[in-house]
Design a protein around this motif. Structure first.
Motif, PDB file in Angstrom:
ATOM      1  N   VAL A 151       0.932  -1.257   0.056  1.00  0.00           N
ATOM      2  CA  VAL A 151      -0.103   0.005   0.074  1.00  0.00           C
ATOM      3  C   VAL A 151       0.925   1.273   0.118  1.00  0.00           C
ATOM      4  O   VAL A 151       2.176   1.140   0.358  1.00  0.00           O
ATOM      5  N   ASN A 152       0.279   2.181  -0.491  1.00  0.00           N
ATOM      6  CA  ASN A 152       1.055   3.475  -0.517  1.00  0.00           C
ATOM      7  C   ASN A 152       1.138   4.362   0.763  1.00  0.00           C
ATOM      8  O   ASN A 152       0.215   4.689   1.086  1.00  0.00           O
ATOM      9  N   LEU A 153       2.418   4.281   1.285  1.00  0.00           N
ATOM     10  CA  LEU A 153       2.351   5.054   2.646  1.00  0.00           C
ATOM     11  C   LEU A 153       3.392   5.949   2.642  1.00  0.00           C
ATOM     12  O   LEU A 153       4.415   5.790   1.938  1.00  0.00           O
ATOM     13  N   ASP A 154       3.215   7.185   3.275  1.00  0.00           N
ATOM     14  CA  ASP A 154       4.400   8.252   3.214  1.00  0.00           C
ATOM     15  C   ASP A 154       5.647   7.600   4.215  1.00  0.00           C
ATOM     16  O   ASP A 154       5.376   6.592   4.924  1.00  0.00           O
ATOM     17  N   PHE A 155       6.766   7.991   3.935  1.00  0.00           N
ATOM     18  CA  PHE A 155       7.881   7.679   4.488  1.00  0.00           C
ATOM     19  C   PHE A 155       7.908   7.620   6.062  1.00  0.00           C
ATOM     20  O   PHE A 155       8.298   6.554   6.558  1.00  0.00           O
ATOM     21  N   HIS A 156       7.258   8.639   6.629  1.00  0.00           N
ATOM     22  CA  HIS A 156       7.198   8.665   8.159  1.00  0.00           C
ATOM     23  C   HIS A 156       6.404   7.463   8.926  1.00  0.00           C
ATOM     24  O   HIS A 156       6.596   6.938   9.750  1.00  0.00           O
ATOM     25  N   THR A 157       5.547   7.590   8.019  1.00  0.00           N
ATOM     26  CA  THR A 157       4.263   6.528   8.567  1.00  0.00           C
ATOM     27  C   THR A 157       4.949   5.140   8.423  1.00  0.00           C
ATOM     28  O   THR A 157       4.706   4.222   9.246  1.00  0.00           O
ATOM     29  N   THR A 172      -0.168  -0.731  16.526  1.00  0.00           N
ATOM     30  CA  THR A 172       0.775  -0.542  15.693  1.00  0.00           C
ATOM     31  C   THR A 172       0.446   0.096  14.276  1.00  0.00           C
ATOM     32  O   THR A 172       1.186   0.523  13.657  1.00  0.00           O
ATOM     33  N   PHE A 173      -0.685  -0.379  13.728  1.00  0.00           N
ATOM     34  CA  PHE A 173      -0.950  -0.197  12.331  1.00  0.00           C
ATOM     35  C   PHE A 173      -1.925   1.066  12.263  1.00  0.00           C
ATOM     36  O   PHE A 173      -2.501   1.114  11.166  1.00  0.00           O
ATOM     37  N   ASP A 174      -2.261   1.814  13.563  1.00  0.00           N
ATOM     38  CA  ASP A 174      -3.445   2.690  13.539  1.00  0.00           C
ATOM     39  C   ASP A 174      -3.074   3.736  12.614  1.00  0.00           C
ATOM     40  O   ASP A 174      -3.876   4.179  11.625  1.00  0.00           O
ATOM     41  N   ALA A 175      -1.656   4.265  12.402  1.00  0.00           N
ATOM     42  CA  ALA A 175      -1.444   5.256  11.639  1.00  0.00           C
ATOM     43  C   ALA A 175      -1.497   4.932  10.177  1.00  0.00           C
ATOM     44  O   ALA A 175      -1.871   5.790   9.279  1.00  0.00           O
ATOM     45  N   ALA A 176      -0.978   3.868   9.871  1.00  0.00           N
ATOM     46  CA  ALA A 176      -1.166   3.479   8.273  1.00  0.00           C
ATOM     47  C   ALA A 176      -2.213   3.172   8.074  1.00  0.00           C
ATOM     48  O   ALA A 176      -2.822   3.434   6.748  1.00  0.00           O
ATOM     49  N   GLN A 177      -2.922   2.704   8.827  1.00  0.00           N
ATOM     50  CA  GLN A 177      -4.659   2.243   8.427  1.00  0.00           C
ATOM     51  C   GLN A 177      -5.380   3.570   8.237  1.00  0.00           C
ATOM     52  O   GLN A 177      -6.053   3.672   7.402  1.00  0.00           O
ATOM     53  N   SER A 178      -5.155   4.438   9.222  1.00  0.00           N
ATOM     54  CA  SER A 178      -5.783   5.751   9.009  1.00  0.00           C
ATOM     55  C   SER A 178      -5.315   6.426   7.724  1.00  0.00           C
ATOM     56  O   SER A 178      -6.362   6.943   7.081  1.00  0.00           O
ATOM     57  N   THR A 179      -4.148   6.170   7.388  1.00  0.00           N
ATOM     58  CA  THR A 179      -3.728   7.014   6.063  1.00  0.00           C
ATOM     59  C   THR A 179      -4.352   6.237   4.823  1.00  0.00           C
ATOM     60  O   THR A 179      -4.743   6.985   4.083  1.00  0.00           O
ATOM     61  N   ARG A 217      -3.546   6.177 -10.262  1.00  0.00           N
ATOM     62  CA  ARG A 217      -2.652   6.710  -9.760  1.00  0.00           C
ATOM     63  C   ARG A 217      -2.862   6.800  -8.114  1.00  0.00           C
ATOM     64  O   ARG A 217      -3.915   6.932  -7.695  1.00  0.00           O
ATOM     65  N   SER A 218      -1.875   6.033  -7.394  1.00  0.00           N
ATOM     66  CA  SER A 218      -1.899   6.090  -6.049  1.00  0.00           C
ATOM     67  C   SER A 218      -1.771   7.352  -5.498  1.00  0.00           C
ATOM     68  O   SER A 218      -0.755   7.839  -5.719  1.00  0.00           O
ATOM     69  N   PHE A 219      -2.432   7.849  -4.651  1.00  0.00           N
ATOM     70  CA  PHE A 219      -2.346   9.157  -4.136  1.00  0.00           C
ATOM     71  C   PHE A 219      -1.622   8.970  -2.767  1.00  0.00           C
ATOM     72  O   PHE A 219      -1.740   7.906  -2.207  1.00  0.00           O
ATOM     73  N   THR A 220      -0.926  10.063  -2.300  1.00  0.00           N
ATOM     74  CA  THR A 220      -0.466   9.957  -0.913  1.00  0.00           C
ATOM     75  C   THR A 220      -1.008  11.328  -0.023  1.00  0.00           C
ATOM     76  O   THR A 220      -1.720  12.020  -0.761  1.00  0.00           O
ATOM     77  N   VAL A 221      -0.799  11.290   0.923  1.00  0.00           N
ATOM     78  CA  VAL A 221      -1.347  12.428   1.852  1.00  0.00           C
ATOM     79  C   VAL A 221      -1.190  13.850   1.309  1.00  0.00           C
ATOM     80  O   VAL A 221      -1.750  14.792   1.151  1.00  0.00           O
TER      81      VAL A 221
END
Length: 233
Positions: A151-157, A172-179, A217-221
């Protein structure tokens, strides 16, 4: 290693009649790093993802089988109208979740909803002893570099999630799941509401076979400057 079918009791996973889903996934995970430097690796991963789409994250329900979401009586127009109220409302109902998953498959982006569902199951684990093996499977399947369903996640997440895998918590996966949730809500959900599949349900008709469209295209935050991080679902 414990059988992932026991680790994920809510996921009815079987890649074929002979091999359980987790074995196929485990094999794919081992093979992918050797292909990372070759041209067309993204396309190969996409094709691999499609081959693994027979299993669904629902007990006793398979979108790939004939009959699911093909009967007009299965979803009433009134029920479908409610799905347009909010993305959360859509995912809160099983029929809505199934319809959205079916739509994402036409866009080759079903890994997003599969990741979200896996995270929901992870958070609802009955025992803390289940967390480490489940976390490892989720990380290898969806997050690590060149994962089969990355999945497309930003670097920090991604970094924060990676660092907590050794001693995983329920969060553990809350931030990634929320993104991923936010990206689906702002990108895929509006297209779902304007899709032929959703319109047919609103009209009480059996959904026509949706044509496969090129992977979006996969979007990011960063694509949504006005969106502030919100790690609550």
């Amino acid at each position: 290693m414990e059988n992932p079918l026991l680790l994920f009791p809510q996921l009815n996973i079987s890649a074929s009649k002979d091999k359980p889903y987790y074995k196929v996934m485990k094999s794919a995970i081992k093979e992918e790093p050797h292909k990372a430097s070759k041209p067309g690796v993204k396309q190969k991963r996409n094709r691999l993802s499609l081959l693994l789409q027979k299993p669904e994250f629902h007990e006793g329900d398979h979108l790939g089988k004939p009959g699911n979401l093909t009967k007009a009586a299965s979803v009433s127009p009134e029920e479908a109208v409610k799905w347009g109220e909010s993305f959360g409302k859509l995912l809160s109902e099983k029929a809505g979740l199934d319809a959205f998953t079916k739509f994402l498959k036409t866009e080759f982006s079903e890994e997003n909803i599969e990741f979200w569902i896996a995270c929901e199951d992870y958070k609802n684990s009955k025992s803390a002893h289940e967390l480490p093996p489940k976390a490892k499977i989720i990380f290898k399947t969806f997050i690590q570099k060149d994962a089969p369903k990355e999945v497309n996640l930003d670097f920090h997440t991604k970094e924060a999630t990676s660092q907590s895998i050794g001693q995983p918590l329920r969060s553990t996966f809350d931030a990634a799941q929320s993104t991923v949730y936010r990206l689906m809500e702002q990108d895929s959900y509006p297209r779902f509401l304007s899709s032929a599949l959703y319109r047919s349900l609103l009209q009480g008709r059996a959904p026509a076979r949706a044509p496969l469209r090129r992977r979006s295209r996969s979007f990011t935050v960063r694509d949504f400057p006005g969106a502030r991080p919100d790690f609550t679902l």
